[in-house]
Design a protein around this motif. Structure first.
Motif, PDB file in Angstrom:
ATOM      1  N   ASP A 352       0.703  -1.223  -0.082  1.00  0.00           N
ATOM      2  CA  ASP A 352       0.054  -0.018   0.022  1.00  0.00           C
ATOM      3  C   ASP A 352       0.805   1.235  -0.040  1.00  0.00           C
ATOM      4  O   ASP A 352       0.544   2.157  -0.629  1.00  0.00           O
ATOM      5  N   LYS A 353       1.958   1.249   0.723  1.00  0.00           N
ATOM      6  CA  LYS A 353       2.793   2.300   0.884  1.00  0.00           C
ATOM      7  C   LYS A 353       3.525   2.713  -0.461  1.00  0.00           C
ATOM      8  O   LYS A 353       3.414   3.769  -0.813  1.00  0.00           O
ATOM      9  N   ASP A 354       4.104   1.579  -1.225  1.00  0.00           N
ATOM     10  CA  ASP A 354       4.606   1.824  -2.274  1.00  0.00           C
ATOM     11  C   ASP A 354       3.512   2.581  -3.321  1.00  0.00           C
ATOM     12  O   ASP A 354       3.808   3.516  -4.069  1.00  0.00           O
ATOM     13  N   ALA A 355       2.135   2.135  -3.261  1.00  0.00           N
ATOM     14  CA  ALA A 355       1.300   2.682  -4.333  1.00  0.00           C
ATOM     15  C   ALA A 355       0.960   3.859  -3.895  1.00  0.00           C
ATOM     16  O   ALA A 355       0.815   4.915  -4.800  1.00  0.00           O
ATOM     17  N   GLU A 356       0.705   4.297  -2.659  1.00  0.00           N
ATOM     18  CA  GLU A 356       0.406   5.596  -2.180  1.00  0.00           C
ATOM     19  C   GLU A 356       1.617   6.577  -2.451  1.00  0.00           C
ATOM     20  O   GLU A 356       1.313   7.779  -2.849  1.00  0.00           O
ATOM     21  N   THR A 357       2.642   6.171  -2.403  1.00  0.00           N
ATOM     22  CA  THR A 357       3.803   7.171  -2.497  1.00  0.00           C
ATOM     23  C   THR A 357       3.795   7.414  -3.994  1.00  0.00           C
ATOM     24  O   THR A 357       3.932   8.598  -4.346  1.00  0.00           O
ATOM     25  N   LEU A 358       3.638   6.476  -5.074  1.00  0.00           N
ATOM     26  CA  LEU A 358       3.770   6.651  -6.517  1.00  0.00           C
ATOM     27  C   LEU A 358       2.610   7.559  -6.678  1.00  0.00           C
ATOM     28  O   LEU A 358       2.627   8.481  -7.320  1.00  0.00           O
ATOM     29  N   LEU A 359       1.295   7.133  -6.488  1.00  0.00           N
ATOM     30  CA  LEU A 359       0.172   7.948  -6.779  1.00  0.00           C
ATOM     31  C   LEU A 359      -0.028   9.233  -6.281  1.00  0.00           C
ATOM     32  O   LEU A 359      -0.616  10.245  -6.772  1.00  0.00           O
ATOM     33  N   GLY A 360       0.658   9.297  -5.196  1.00  0.00           N
ATOM     34  CA  GLY A 360       0.818  10.497  -4.253  1.00  0.00           C
ATOM     35  C   GLY A 360       1.450  11.571  -5.168  1.00  0.00           C
ATOM     36  O   GLY A 360       1.035  12.697  -5.334  1.00  0.00           O
ATOM     37  N   ASP A 378      -0.412  -4.521  -9.258  1.00  0.00           N
ATOM     38  CA  ASP A 378      -0.937  -5.034  -8.185  1.00  0.00           C
ATOM     39  C   ASP A 378      -2.242  -4.645  -7.806  1.00  0.00           C
ATOM     40  O   ASP A 378      -2.602  -3.469  -7.875  1.00  0.00           O
ATOM     41  N   GLU A 379      -3.201  -5.541  -7.059  1.00  0.00           N
ATOM     42  CA  GLU A 379      -4.346  -4.808  -6.620  1.00  0.00           C
ATOM     43  C   GLU A 379      -4.235  -3.753  -5.778  1.00  0.00           C
ATOM     44  O   GLU A 379      -5.043  -3.176  -5.684  1.00  0.00           O
ATOM     45  N   THR A 380      -3.158  -3.841  -5.023  1.00  0.00           N
ATOM     46  CA  THR A 380      -3.014  -2.797  -3.999  1.00  0.00           C
ATOM     47  C   THR A 380      -2.914  -1.143  -4.871  1.00  0.00           C
ATOM     48  O   THR A 380      -3.587  -0.503  -4.202  1.00  0.00           O
ATOM     49  N   MET A 381      -2.335  -1.269  -5.901  1.00  0.00           N
ATOM     50  CA  MET A 381      -2.179  -0.213  -6.680  1.00  0.00           C
ATOM     51  C   MET A 381      -3.436   0.212  -7.291  1.00  0.00           C
ATOM     52  O   MET A 381      -3.901   1.466  -7.356  1.00  0.00           O
ATOM     53  N   LEU A 382      -4.255  -0.664  -7.775  1.00  0.00           N
ATOM     54  CA  LEU A 382      -5.869  -0.671  -8.373  1.00  0.00           C
ATOM     55  C   LEU A 382      -6.553  -0.113  -7.266  1.00  0.00           C
ATOM     56  O   LEU A 382      -7.207   0.903  -7.438  1.00  0.00           O
ATOM     57  N   ARG A 383      -6.628  -0.438  -6.122  1.00  0.00           N
ATOM     58  CA  ARG A 383      -7.302  -0.189  -4.957  1.00  0.00           C
ATOM     59  C   ARG A 383      -6.949   1.205  -4.628  1.00  0.00           C
ATOM     60  O   ARG A 383      -7.649   2.306  -4.196  1.00  0.00           O
ATOM     61  N   ALA A 384      -5.673   1.647  -4.463  1.00  0.00           N
ATOM     62  CA  ALA A 384      -5.416   2.873  -4.176  1.00  0.00           C
ATOM     63  C   ALA A 384      -5.542   3.935  -5.381  1.00  0.00           C
ATOM     64  O   ALA A 384      -5.973   5.130  -4.805  1.00  0.00           O
ATOM     65  N   ALA A 385      -5.786   3.535  -6.510  1.00  0.00           N
ATOM     66  CA  ALA A 385      -6.137   4.574  -7.570  1.00  0.00           C
ATOM     67  C   ALA A 385      -7.792   4.753  -7.415  1.00  0.00           C
ATOM     68  O   ALA A 385      -8.221   5.845  -7.965  1.00  0.00           O
ATOM     69  N   ASP A 386      -8.544   3.486  -7.101  1.00  0.00           N
ATOM     70  CA  ASP A 386      -9.864   3.828  -6.760  1.00  0.00           C
ATOM     71  C   ASP A 386      -9.833   4.872  -5.865  1.00  0.00           C
ATOM     72  O   ASP A 386     -10.980   5.785  -6.001  1.00  0.00           O
ATOM     73  N   ARG A 387      -9.235   4.671  -4.666  1.00  0.00           N
ATOM     74  CA  ARG A 387      -9.394   5.440  -3.562  1.00  0.00           C
ATOM     75  C   ARG A 387      -8.858   6.962  -3.696  1.00  0.00           C
ATOM     76  O   ARG A 387      -9.626   8.030  -3.398  1.00  0.00           O
ATOM     77  N   MET A 388      -7.756   6.985  -4.277  1.00  0.00           N
ATOM     78  CA  MET A 388      -7.084   8.279  -4.507  1.00  0.00           C
ATOM     79  C   MET A 388      -7.671   9.095  -5.956  1.00  0.00           C
ATOM     80  O   MET A 388      -7.488  10.252  -5.857  1.00  0.00           O
ATOM     81  N   GLY A 389      -8.466   8.709  -6.500  1.00  0.00           N
ATOM     82  CA  GLY A 389      -9.200   9.062  -7.604  1.00  0.00           C
ATOM     83  C   GLY A 389      -8.118   9.396  -9.028  1.00  0.00           C
ATOM     84  O   GLY A 389      -7.927  10.558  -9.263  1.00  0.00           O
ATOM     85  N   LEU A 390      -7.665   8.256  -9.585  1.00  0.00           N
ATOM     86  CA  LEU A 390      -6.761   8.246 -10.724  1.00  0.00           C
ATOM     87  C   LEU A 390      -7.231   7.209 -11.693  1.00  0.00           C
ATOM     88  O   LEU A 390      -7.545   6.173 -11.401  1.00  0.00           O
ATOM     89  N   LEU A 391      -7.719   7.697 -12.800  1.00  0.00           N
ATOM     90  CA  LEU A 391      -7.892   6.812 -13.993  1.00  0.00           C
ATOM     91  C   LEU A 391      -6.794   5.890 -14.483  1.00  0.00           C
ATOM     92  O   LEU A 391      -5.688   6.576 -14.318  1.00  0.00           O
ATOM     93  N   VAL A 392      -7.107   4.705 -14.797  1.00  0.00           N
ATOM     94  CA  VAL A 392      -5.833   3.882 -15.234  1.00  0.00           C
ATOM     95  C   VAL A 392      -6.043   3.339 -16.516  1.00  0.00           C
ATOM     96  O   VAL A 392      -7.025   2.952 -17.037  1.00  0.00           O
ATOM     97  N   TRP A 393      -4.824   3.136 -17.144  1.00  0.00           N
ATOM     98  CA  TRP A 393      -4.463   2.569 -18.297  1.00  0.00           C
ATOM     99  C   TRP A 393      -3.836   1.352 -17.831  1.00  0.00           C
ATOM    100  O   TRP A 393      -2.750   1.377 -17.288  1.00  0.00           O
TER     101      TRP A 393
END
Ligand code: GCU
Length: 620
Positions: A352-360, A378-393
Motif C-alpha cells: 500500500d505504501k509503495d502505491a500511495e507514494t507513487l500515486l501521491g 498489483d491490486e494494491t495499486m488499483l485499490r489505491a487508484a480507486d481511492r485516490m481518484g486516478l483513472l488507469v490504463w
C-alpha cells in the motif's frame, strides 16, 4: 505390415484393433490428467476475502540447473525437492537439500534486491514455508498467489497443486485435497528465465525481478462459491447497475444477491445452469465516481453460503468521435506512466505504501490519470487508484517483439489477458485495457493483437481498448497510420522527439498526421536526467535538458486536435539492464520526473504547472 497382408484383414479385426488403440489412448490421457495438477483459477476480488497470510520469511534454495525438479534426462522428478524430505540416518540415498537450514527470502518481494548475489540472477529458486491449518467441513481451500515471476510450480505436502506461466497476474491453486489438519508445508519453484516464446519475450526495458513478488495467502470458501463477478453502471440506461455474478458448484434454487446499503438498493437473481446470475437493478442518488470525487460504495455480494464485501465506484466510460467521455462528459487525461518499481528501496512494488507514494506523486503533479506500464499492476495499486481518484490504463505485457506467429504465444497472451481482466474488472479507476506496447508493424503482429482486442471486448464491453503504437516519420511530419489502429477505441502513441531523435526544439517544427478519427493519447515522451545534475538546457542528462524537452513537447501536443490525454515517460526512475552508463544511469532508466530516491527533477514542475494551469488539454 506388407500391402498383401492388409488386403487380407477382416472388418471385424480392424474394428477390434481400433477399439484397443482408443482404449490405450484413454488410459494414457487419464494417467496424464492424474499427474497434471488442475489449472489455477481466477478469484475476482480475492483481496476482499478473509485470508490466512503466508507472507513473511520463506526458506529458499537457489537451483540454477533446476536439479530439484528435473532429472538429467530433463524429466520431472517424482521425488524432487518439493517433497521437502528430511534426511534420516540409514537412508540408502543422500538428501542434498534441506530447507530448514536454507537462507530466507521475504515474500512478497523480488529476490534480486534482497541479496546482492541475486541482483543479476535469472533461473529457478525454491521457496518453502511451513504452516498449520484447521480445515472446516464442506469448504474449498485455495493457495492464492498475487504474482510469481515468471514460471512457477506449487506443491502442498509434496502434492503438486498447480503450475503457472506469467509474472504479473494473480492466480489461485485448489489445495483442498492436499491440505490437512495440523502441520503442512508449501513448496514453490519460481523461474524467471526469459524465453523467446514468453510473454513478455526476452527483451524488455525493465529489470527482470524474479520471485513471489506479491502477497501469498490461503483462502477458504464454501462448497459453492463466487469465483467471478462484474458490476458496472449501465452506459445505456440512467441509474442502472448491471452485470453478473458467477458461482461454482451452485446448489439448485440458489440465488445471487447484490446489495448496496449506501443506496438502499438490492437485487436478487436466479443462478442459471452455467453458474451465472445476471444482475440489473435501478439505483437512486448514486454519486458517479470521478477523479475529483472518487466515491466508493460498500457492495455486498451473496450466493449460497458465500459472500464478498466489495468496495466499488460506479462510472461510465466511452468514446464519441475523438472524445473520451467519463460519465457522459468529455475528459482530458492528464497522466504519467508508472513502472511497479518501489520508491526508495527499489525492487518490485507491492505494498500500500509503495502505491500511495507513487500515486501521491502523480496527484501532486496534477494528474487525473496514470498509465500502469507494461504489465498488470498489483491490486494494491488499483485499490489505491480507486481511492485516490486516478483513472488507469492497464496493460497486458505484449511488449516489443514477440513470436507473433506462434499460437502457443498467443495462448499465453490470452491467458494473461483473461487473468488481468477477470481479476481487476471491478475497479472504477480502470478505463483502458491496453493490448500491447511498441510492437513491430507486421501482419502476424496485427492479427495477433486484433485477436486479443476482440477477446478483451468479449470479456469486458464496458471499457476502452487501446495499445501504444510506434509512429513513422516523413521529414518533420509524424504519421500515425499503424493498421492496428483499426482495432482500437483509443490510439496510444509513443515518441521521443528531443531524446532518441532530434533536439528539444525539434518538436516546434513537428506536424502530426493521424489516420484515425479516434481519441489519441500520447502514451510516451520524455528524456533522461540524473537528479541533481545541472547544466545548459541543451546538455543531455541534466535536469535542464529534460525540462527543456517538456517545454517544447507541451505546445506541440496542444496542436494535435484529437489529443485526449498523455502519460509522459515516466513518473520515477526505474531499474533496467539496458542502462549501464556509470555515474548517470547506473542501471536505472533515468527518464523519471522523480528519482528512485524521491528527488523531484525540474521537469516535474514544468509538467505540474501545465496540468494545474490548464495550459495542456483544453478538452475539458
Ligand atoms: C520505450 C518503451 C519503454 C522504455 C522507453 C525508454 O518507449 O516503451 O518501456 O523504457 O521507451 O526508452 O526509456
Amino acid at each position: 505390415m506388407t500391402r498383401s497382408t492388409l488386403r487380407t484383414f477382416s472388418p471385424r479385426a480392424c474394428f477390434a484393433a481400433i477399439r484397443t488403440f482408443a482404449f490405450v489412448v484413454a488410459i494414457c490421457l487419464m494417467c496424464a490428467k492424474a499427474f497434471a495438477a488442475p489449472a489455477p483459477i481466477v478469484l475476482t476480488g480475492s483481496d476482499r476475502r478473509p485470508a490466512t497470510s503466508l507472507n513473511g520469511e520463506w526458506a529458499s534454495i537457489i537451483d540454477p540447473y533446476f536439479s530439484g525438479l528435473f532429472s538429467f534426462h530433463h524429466e520431472e522428478k517424482k521425488n524432487g525437492w518439493f517433497m521437502n524430505y528430511k534426511a534420516k540416518p540409514g537412508d540408502p540415498f543422500p538428501t542434498e537439500y534441506d530447507f530448514a537450514k536454507a537462507p530466507r527470502l521475504n515474500v512478497p518481494g523480488d529476490w534480486n534486491t534482497q541479496r546482492p548475489s541475486l541482483m543479476y540472477y535469472e533461473g529457478p529458486i525454491w521457496y518453502e514455508k511451513d504452516f498449520t491449518w484447521e480445515p472446516k467441513p464442506d469448504t474449498h481451500v485455495f493457495l492464492h498467489i498475487g504474482a510469481a515471476n515468471y514460471h512457477s510450480w506449487f506443491w502442498v505436502n509434496g502434492q503438486k497443486v498447480c503450475e503457472h506461466e506469467g509474472g504479473f497476474t494473480a492466480f489461485n491453486c485448489e489445495i483442498t485435497q492436499a491440505i490437512h489438519a495440523g502441520n503442512n508445508f508449501v513448496v514453490a519453484a519460481v523461474d524467471n528465465t526469459r524465453h523467446e516464446d514468453g510473454v513478455p519475450g526476452r527483451e524488455t526495458d525493465w529489470w527482470n525481478y524474479g520471485g513471489l513478488t506479491r502477497e501469498v495467502s490461503l483462502i477458504e470458501v464454501p462448497e459453492s462459491f463466487i469465483d467471478q463477478y462484474d458490476l458496472h453502471l449501465s452506459r445505456s440506461e440512467d441509474g442502472v447497475i448491471e452485470g453478473w455474478v458467477h458461482v461454482v458448484g451452485k446448489q439448485a434454487g440458489d440465488k445471487a444477491e447484490v446489495e448496496i446499503p449506501g443506496l438502499h438498493a438490492k437485487a436478487t437473481a436466479d443462478i442459471a445452469a452455467d453458474g451465472r446470475a445476471s444482475i440489473h437493478f435501478n439505483v437512486h442518488g448514486l454519486e458517479p465516481w470521478t477523479p475529483e470525487t472518487p466515491k466508493l460504495y460498500k457492495v455486498l455480494i451473496h450466493a449460497g453460503h458465500d459472500s464478498i464485501d466489495e468496495l466499488m465506484g460506479f462510472r461510465t466510460i466511452e468514446t464519441r468521435g475523438t472524445e473520451i467521455l467519463l460519465n457522459g462528459k468529455p475528459i482530458f487525461l492528464r497522466g504519467v506512466a508508472i513502472h511497479a518499481e518501489a520508491p526508495y528501496r527499489t525492487g518490485r512494488a507491492w505494498s500500500d505504501k509503495d502505491a500511495e507514494t507513487l500515486l501521491g506523486w502523480a496527484k501532486e503533479l496534477g494528474c487525473n490519470y496514470v498509465r500502469l506500464a507494461h504489465y498488470p499492476h498489483d491490486e494494491t495499486m488499483l485499490r489505491a487508484a480507486d481511492r485516490m481518484g486516478l483513472l488507469v490504463w492497464s496493460e497486458n505485457p505484449v511488449y516489443w517483439a514477440l513470436e507473433f506467429d506462434n499460437p502457443k504465444v498467443l495462448a499465453k497472451a490470452e491467458q494473461q489477458l483473461d487473468e488481468e481482466i477477470n481479476t481487476s474488472r471491478n475497479h472504477a479507476a480502470i478505463i483502458l485495457w491496453s493490448m500491447a506496447n511498441e510492437t513491430p508493424n507486421t501482419p502476424a503482429r496485427t492479427q495477433f493483437i486484433e485477436t486479443l482486442a476482440t477477446r478483451a471486448r468479449g470479456l469486458d464491453p464496458t471499457r476502452l481498448i487501446t495499445a501504444a503504437l510506434l509512429v513513422r516519420a516523413q521529414g518533420t511530419t509524424k504519421i500515425v497510420d499503424d493498421p492496428l489502429g483499426q482495432a482500437l477505441d483509443v490510439i496510444g502513441v509513443n515518441e521521443y522527439i528531443g531524446w532518441y531523435e532530434g533536439h528539444p526544439d525539434s518538436a516546434d517544427k513537428t506536424e502530426w498526421q493521424i489516420a484515425y478519427q479516434k481519441p489519441l493519447i500520447l502514451s510516451e515522451f520524455g528524456a533522461g536526467a540524473k537528479a541533481g545534475l545541472h547544466g545548459g538546457e541543451n546538455e543531455r542528462w541534466t535536469e535542464e535538458y529534460q525540462a527543456n524537452v517538456y517545454r517544447h513537447q507541451l505546445p506541440m501536443l496542444n496542436k494535435i486536435s484529437q489529443l485526449r490525454g498523455m502519460s509522459p515517460w515516466c513518473l520515477m526512475d526505474f531499474r533496467s539492464p539496458n542502462r549501464p552508463l556509470v555515474g548517470i544511469q547506473d542501471e536505472f532508466n533515468r527518464k523519471g520526473l522523480v528519482s528512485d530516491q524521491g528527488q523531484k527533477k525540474k521537469a516535474f514542475y514544468v509538467l505540474q504547472k501545465a496540468y494545474k494551469d490548464g495550459s495542456i488539454g483544453k478538452a475539458e
